[in-house]
Scaffold this active site. Structure first.
Site, PDB file in Angstrom:
ATOM      1  N   CYS A  67       0.842  -1.200   0.000  1.00  0.00           N
ATOM      2  CA  CYS A  67       0.000   0.000   0.000  1.00  0.00           C
ATOM      3  C   CYS A  67       0.881   1.255   0.000  1.00  0.00           C
ATOM      4  CB  CYS A  67      -0.910  -0.009   1.227  1.00  0.00           C
ATOM      5  SG  CYS A  67      -2.026   1.401   1.245  1.00  0.00           S
ATOM      6  N   CYS A  71       0.444   4.968   6.908  1.00  0.00           N
ATOM      7  CA  CYS A  71      -0.173   4.800   8.232  1.00  0.00           C
ATOM      8  C   CYS A  71       0.818   4.042   9.141  1.00  0.00           C
ATOM      9  CB  CYS A  71      -1.484   4.042   8.104  1.00  0.00           C
ATOM     10  SG  CYS A  71      -2.512   4.638   6.726  1.00  0.00           S
ATOM     11  N   CYS A  74       0.405   0.336  10.318  1.00  0.00           N
ATOM     12  CA  CYS A  74      -0.105  -0.680   9.392  1.00  0.00           C
ATOM     13  C   CYS A  74       0.969  -1.585   8.780  1.00  0.00           C
ATOM     14  CB  CYS A  74      -0.903  -0.013   8.288  1.00  0.00           C
ATOM     15  SG  CYS A  74      -1.723  -1.249   7.241  1.00  0.00           S
ATOM     16  N   CYS A 111     -16.772  -8.875   5.670  1.00  0.00           N
ATOM     17  CA  CYS A 111     -16.092  -7.604   5.412  1.00  0.00           C
ATOM     18  C   CYS A 111     -14.850  -7.849   4.567  1.00  0.00           C
ATOM     19  CB  CYS A 111     -15.650  -6.966   6.724  1.00  0.00           C
ATOM     20  SG  CYS A 111     -16.991  -6.743   7.874  1.00  0.00           S
ATOM     21  N   CYS A 142     -19.707  -5.842   3.638  1.00  0.00           N
ATOM     22  CA  CYS A 142     -19.005  -4.644   4.087  1.00  0.00           C
ATOM     23  C   CYS A 142     -17.690  -4.577   3.323  1.00  0.00           C
ATOM     24  CB  CYS A 142     -18.746  -4.740   5.591  1.00  0.00           C
ATOM     25  SG  CYS A 142     -17.767  -3.351   6.202  1.00  0.00           S
ATOM     26  N   CYS A 202     -19.427   2.468   8.770  1.00  0.00           N
ATOM     27  CA  CYS A 202     -18.669   1.814   9.842  1.00  0.00           C
ATOM     28  C   CYS A 202     -17.414   2.661  10.022  1.00  0.00           C
ATOM     29  CB  CYS A 202     -18.333   0.392   9.407  1.00  0.00           C
ATOM     30  SG  CYS A 202     -17.170  -0.439  10.497  1.00  0.00           S
ATOM     31  N   ARG A 274     -17.859  -2.074  17.999  1.00  0.00           N
ATOM     32  CA  ARG A 274     -17.155  -3.341  17.747  1.00  0.00           C
ATOM     33  C   ARG A 274     -15.838  -3.427  18.507  1.00  0.00           C
ATOM     34  NH1 ARG A 274     -16.816  -3.662  12.314  1.00  0.00           N
ATOM     35  NH2 ARG A 274     -18.920  -4.439  12.385  1.00  0.00           N
TER      36      ARG A 274
HETATM   37  N1  SAM Z   1      -6.635   0.618   3.130  1.00  0.00           N
HETATM   38  C1  SAM Z   1      -7.919   0.952   3.595  1.00  0.00           C
HETATM   39  C2  SAM Z   1      -7.906   2.147   4.525  1.00  0.00           C
HETATM   40  O1  SAM Z   1      -6.965   2.344   5.224  1.00  0.00           O
HETATM   41  O2  SAM Z   1      -8.898   2.858   4.532  1.00  0.00           O
HETATM   42  C3  SAM Z   1      -8.651  -0.196   4.260  1.00  0.00           C
HETATM   43  C4  SAM Z   1      -7.930  -1.189   5.139  1.00  0.00           C
HETATM   44  S1  SAM Z   1      -7.206  -0.578   6.639  1.00  0.00           S
HETATM   45  C5  SAM Z   1      -6.234  -1.942   7.121  1.00  0.00           C
HETATM   46  C6  SAM Z   1      -8.562  -0.486   7.783  1.00  0.00           C
HETATM   47  C7  SAM Z   1      -8.288  -0.068   9.183  1.00  0.00           C
HETATM   48  O3  SAM Z   1      -7.651  -1.099   9.891  1.00  0.00           O
HETATM   49  C8  SAM Z   1      -7.406   1.130   9.430  1.00  0.00           C
HETATM   50  O4  SAM Z   1      -8.043   2.346   9.224  1.00  0.00           O
HETATM   51  C9  SAM Z   1      -7.030   0.949  10.888  1.00  0.00           C
HETATM   52  O5  SAM Z   1      -7.955   1.608  11.722  1.00  0.00           O
HETATM   53  C10 SAM Z   1      -7.118  -0.562  11.083  1.00  0.00           C
HETATM   54  N2  SAM Z   1      -5.787  -1.126  11.324  1.00  0.00           N
HETATM   55  C11 SAM Z   1      -4.809  -1.349  10.416  1.00  0.00           C
HETATM   56  N3  SAM Z   1      -3.695  -1.828  10.992  1.00  0.00           N
HETATM   57  C12 SAM Z   1      -3.966  -1.941  12.314  1.00  0.00           C
HETATM   58  C13 SAM Z   1      -3.210  -2.354  13.439  1.00  0.00           C
HETATM   59  N4  SAM Z   1      -1.952  -2.748  13.333  1.00  0.00           N
HETATM   60  N5  SAM Z   1      -3.808  -2.344  14.656  1.00  0.00           N
HETATM   61  C14 SAM Z   1      -5.086  -1.931  14.775  1.00  0.00           C
HETATM   62  N6  SAM Z   1      -5.842  -1.513  13.753  1.00  0.00           N
HETATM   63  C15 SAM Z   1      -5.293  -1.507  12.530  1.00  0.00           C
HETATM   64 FE1  SF4 Z   2      -2.798   1.300   3.392  1.00  0.00          FE
HETATM   65 FE2  SF4 Z   2      -2.759   0.198   5.774  1.00  0.00          FE
HETATM   66 FE3  SF4 Z   2      -3.110   2.814   5.570  1.00  0.00          FE
HETATM   67 FE4  SF4 Z   2      -5.067   1.130   4.732  1.00  0.00          FE
HETATM   68  S1  SF4 Z   2      -4.322   1.404   6.828  1.00  0.00           S
HETATM   69  S2  SF4 Z   2      -4.281   2.937   3.686  1.00  0.00           S
HETATM   70  S3  SF4 Z   2      -3.830  -0.586   4.004  1.00  0.00           S
HETATM   71  S4  SF4 Z   2      -1.262   1.676   4.972  1.00  0.00           S
END
Ligand code: SAM
Ligand code: SF4
Ligand code: DTB
Length: 361
Positions: A67, A71, A74, A111, A142, A202, A274
């Site tokens: 990606c 973030c 992530c 989801c 979802c 959500c 949730r």
């Molecule tokens: N890429 C898309 C986005 O970010 O909108 C969708 C998938 S992203 C993995 C969805 C959510 O998962 C993130 O916004 C975050 O809140 C949660 N998430 C991702 N990594 C995480 C982690 N290590 N611990 C807790 N929540 C996490």
């Molecule tokens: Fe990409 Fe992870 Fe951020 Fe979603 S949360 S936009 S998968 S880096």
């Protein structure tokens, strides 16, 4: 609910759904003694929900890793070396097979998550076919695909998508510490497009990223003061993944996490809250406290997107011991078999635990 509890709850002033919460009010809730906060949350919960029902959703990563976003929490960002093997968009048929499996184990919502900044035009036909296929199985659908334009949200709505997950993640003030490749405003705009298309929202966030209590209050304040509350509010406990900048973050205090659930329940009384990522680090007692604080939804199944989640059997066994029943779907069709199977699973867990107690006695 028993008659004494019914009367006690009826004696409480009815909670109206508000969208004008002030920071001072939210911070005051966080500052309450733990028992007072939990009592308040449980009281509100009982005014709007069956206190012994929890909704279960299953997650599938339909496109994993690589990606472009940054973030910091992530494992799927291409900026961090987390050892994750990237995967292309999954074939539609494979996604449907996974949804069938999720249905067979008792999930009522499926989801699908993609590691995208936002879906590309070429991806949309596949994603729309996935929504249609999941709906045909009688599951709620979802998706979480990143930012959406108004047109993309409309296309998803027309395909029958029930929910779209897009988290605010944290407070507007702390946000810049965590993500720099998209703004808070971008996130709010996507939520607006989702709502505008008539898809249920959500949206929630993550606790344990080094934010202050003020930031937790700031996140919940944003969600609770949206023109309409999200139907689902996922509260994630950070999953600390090796290679991400937050890997060495200190684990958030369990009671502080439960407080966040309780405040979310009070601010958004009609939303499903949730208990989301991070359940691997929570013991049964913490799960029970989270349900008492008003959490009434979980991700169910051994994997989240890329990280582990508790086994479905252990969730069902705990439901059985706590007298919790999985909530049935909101959609009308195909009620019967899945719910039947899930109830049978809980009943089995209940009788197993009775048998176990009897044998020990
Ligand atoms: N890429 C898309 C986005 O970010 O909108 C969708 C998938 S992203 C993995 C969805 C959510 O998962 C993130 O916004 C975050 O809140 C949660 N998430 C991702 N990594 C995480 C982690 N290590 N611990 C807790 N929540 C996490
Ligand atoms: Fe990409 Fe992870 Fe951020 Fe979603 S949360 S936009 S998968 S880096
Ligand atoms: C949400 O709030 N949590 C889920 C879901 N929405 C998509 C994702 C949690 C991901 C945890 C890290 C992983 O498994 O990659």
């Amino acid at each position: 609910m028993n008659a004494r509890l019914d009367a006690a709850v009826a004696a409480q002033p009815a909670q109206v759904t508000r969208h004008d919460w002030t920071r001072a009010e939210v911070e005051a809730l966080f500052a309450l003694p733990f028992n007072d906060l939990l009592f308040k949350a449980q009281t509100v919960h009982r005014q709007h929900f069956d206190p012994n029902a929890v909704q279960v959703s299953t997650l599938l990563s339909i496109k994993t890793g690589a990606c472009p976003e940054d973030c910091k929490y992530c494992p799927q960002s291409n900026r961090y070396d987390t050892g994750l093997e990237p995967e292309k968009l999954m074939e539609v048929q494979k996604v449907i097979e996974e949804a069938q499996r999720a249905k067979a184990t008792g999930a009522t919502r499926f989801c699908m998550g993609a590691a995208w900044r936002s879906p590309k035009k070429k991806d949309m036909p596949y994603v729309l076919a996935m929504v249609k296929g999941v709906k045909e199985l009688g599951l709620e659908s979802c998706m979480t695909l990143g930012m959406l334009s108004a047109e993309q949200a409309q296309e998803l709505a027309e395909a029958g998508l029930d929910y779209y997950n897009h988290n605010l993640d944290t407070s507007p003030e702390y946000y810049g510490e965590i993500i720099t490749t998209r703004t808070y405003g971008d996130r709010l705009e996507t939520l607006d497009h989702v709502r505008g298309a008539g898809i249920k929202v959500c949206s929630g966030g993550i606790v344990g990223m080094g934010e202050s209590v003020r930031d937790r209050a700031g996140l919940l304040l944003q969600l609770a003061n949206l023109p309409q509350h999200p139907e689902s509010v996922p509260i994630n406990r950070l999953v600390r993944v090796e290679g991400t900048p937050l890997a060495a973050q200190e684990n958030v205090d369990s009671f502080d996490f439960i407080r966040t659930i309780a405040v979310a329940r009070i601010l958004m009384p009609k939303s499903h809250v949730r208990l989301s990522a991070g359940r691997e680090t929570m013991n049964e007692e913490m799960h029970a406290l989270a349900y008492f604080a008003g959490a009434n939804s979980i991700f169910y199944g051994e994997k989240l997107l890329t990280t582990p989640n508790p086994e479905a059997n252990s969730d069902m066994a705990l439901f059985g011991r706590l007298g919790i029943e999985p909530e049935s779907r909101e959609v009308e069709h195909c009620e019967d078999e899945t719910d039947g199977r899930l109830f049978a699973e809980v009943e089995r867990a209940q009788s197993d635990s009775l048998f176990y107690d009897a044998a020990r006695a």
